[in-house]
Design an enzyme around this catalytic site. Structure first.
Site, short mmCIF file in Angstrom:
data_model
loop_
_atom_site.label_atom_id
_atom_site.label_comp_id
_atom_site.label_asym_id
_atom_site.label_seq_id
_atom_site.Cartn_x
_atom_site.Cartn_y
_atom_site.Cartn_z
N LYS A 180 -10.68 -11.50 23.35
CA LYS A 180 -10.84 -12.94 23.62
C LYS A 180 -11.83 -13.26 24.73
CE LYS A 180 -9.04 -14.49 20.89
NZ LYS A 180 -9.39 -14.22 19.45
N THR A 188 -16.34 -11.97 22.23
CA THR A 188 -16.86 -10.93 21.33
C THR A 188 -17.63 -11.52 20.15
OG1 THR A 188 -14.60 -10.12 21.64
CG2 THR A 188 -16.09 -8.73 20.35
N TRP A 224 -18.89 -14.47 19.74
CA TRP A 224 -20.06 -15.20 20.22
C TRP A 224 -21.25 -14.24 20.39
CZ3 TRP A 224 -19.62 -18.41 25.41
CH2 TRP A 224 -20.63 -19.37 25.45
N HIS A 276 -12.70 -3.00 21.30
CA HIS A 276 -11.99 -3.52 22.49
C HIS A 276 -11.51 -2.35 23.35
CE1 HIS A 276 -12.07 -7.62 21.22
NE2 HIS A 276 -11.21 -7.51 20.24
N SER A 321 -6.50 -17.87 26.15
CA SER A 321 -7.05 -17.67 24.81
C SER A 321 -6.25 -16.61 24.05
CB SER A 321 -8.52 -17.24 24.93
OG SER A 321 -9.07 -17.04 23.66
N ASP A 324 -19.53 -25.66 18.47
CA ASP A 324 -19.20 -26.53 17.32
C ASP A 324 -19.80 -25.99 16.02
OD1 ASP A 324 -17.67 -28.18 18.83
OD2 ASP A 324 -19.29 -29.58 19.28
N ARG A 337 -10.96 -21.96 19.15
CA ARG A 337 -9.93 -22.89 19.62
C ARG A 337 -10.55 -24.00 20.48
NH1 ARG A 337 -6.66 -23.21 24.03
NH2 ARG A 337 -8.05 -21.68 24.97
N LYS A 338 -11.02 -23.64 21.69
CA LYS A 338 -11.63 -24.66 22.57
C LYS A 338 -13.01 -24.25 23.04
CE LYS A 338 -7.85 -27.32 24.39
NZ LYS A 338 -7.12 -27.72 25.60
#
Ligand code: PPS
Length: 301
Positions: free
Chosen positions: A52, A55, A57, A115, A145, A238, A263-264
């Site tokens: 979280k 990764t 991105w 990870h 997250s 977005d 999520r955010k």
């Protein structure tokens, strides 16, 4: 299929166990022998993160840098978890083993996600002096997250409530163990392994173009200004959230009615979760565990 439907009958939540000193579940250890003996190629690129931390991105940024111009079809036909396979996962619901996916990747370079903490990385990555990109995220946003992810991803152990989850995180009793050890272990590795680029989620949020330049310089790539602009635009939260090849909406073990994978995407969402008392306790504990003054995280920007 819509976001609102759980996709199939899900298996029971797995149990955590101690595996070489870190907490894991069988989904991440079933192919351990093959993972350990994995034969890296010199041009493989490894993206290593605590879960979280950003990764997906950075996976997308790397994928665009290497293949955005030459193989644009990949972007619309293959989910990110097949373009950038997760080395140590074995997961019969969505895909077979990560290692099979990696070994069948036709691309050069192969971009691989893990990870694993630094001490468990298969030795051939070091022997082949592969380029490694590590991404770290401040502990408070990272745990928030992770909590929401564990609520909705049924291959994770049951997270319980927020209060107990926060303590489990502080004690390293979540998947991949201690965040503190993970970020510190990889930070220390930079001293002896120069092919490691350490990035921060907060820096990418603050100035994606600057971080992209640093990343390109590490990778020895020189995309055009136009291409860099396109990448920065593509990887906006977005855009990624709406992109079914990136947002994990095709992953069957996640229940998006509970929480979304994308999520955010913010720095500072922890403030909506930590009570004042939890924050104080967390900070005290953090000071005891994070002794290296050269490794600093920002919890707001
Ligand atoms: S995983 O499961 O470990 O691979 O998850 P990972 O991709 O590391 O982390 C998911 C969180 O990263 C956020 N994310 C982004 N933030 C900002 N911008 C972009 N483009 C972006 N893409 C992914 C994602 O929303 C998760 O964070 P939270 O805080 O839960 O929203």
């Amino acid at each position: 299929m819509t976001d609102d439907q759980p996709k199939m009958e899900l298996p029971p939540r797995p149990e955590l166990f101690d595996f070489h000193g870190i907490s894991l579940t069988h989904y991440f250890t079933d192919t351990w022998e093959r993972v350990q003996n994995f034969k890296a190629r010199p041009d493989d690129i490894l993206i290593a993160t605590y879960p979280k931390a950003g990764t997906t991105w950075v996976s997308y940024i790397l994928d665009l840098l290497y293949f955005g111009q030459t193989a644009p079809d990949r972007l619309t036909s293959m989910p990110i978890y097949t373009r950038v396979p997760f080395l140590e996962i074995r997961h019969k619901l969505a895909l077979d083993s990560g290692i099979d996916l990696v070994e069948n990747l036709p691309t050069s370079p192969r971009i691989i996600k893990t990870h694993l903490p630094v001490q468990l990385i298969p030795k051939s990555f070091w022997e082949q002096t592969c380029k490694i990109v590590y991404v770290a995220r401040n502990a408070k946003d990272n745990v928030v997250s992770f909590f929401h992810f564990d609520r909705m991803d049924f291959i994770e152990p049951d997270p319980g409530d927020w209060k107990s989850y926060l303590h489990k995180f502080m004690d390293g009793k979540v998947i991949y163990g201690s965040w503190y050890d993970h970020v510190n272990g990889w930070w220390k590795k930079k001293e002896t392994y120069s092919n490691l680029h350490y990035m921060f989620y907060e820096d990418i949020t603050e100035d994606g173009a600057r971080e992209l330049d640093k990343l390109c310089s590490f990778l020895g790539l020189s995309p055009s200004l136009e291409e860099k602009k396109q990448i920065i635009d593509e990887v906006q939260f977005d855009n990624m959230k709406q992109n079914d090849m990136l947002n994990y909406s095709s992953f069957p073990n996640m229940d998006f009615t509970i929480s979304k994978f994308m999520r955010k995407g913010k720095v500072g969402d922890w403030k909506n979760h930590f009570t004042v008392a939890q924050n104080e306790e967390f900070d005290e504990d953090y000071k005891r565990k994070m002794k290296d003054p050269t490794l600093q995280f920002r919890t707001e920007i």
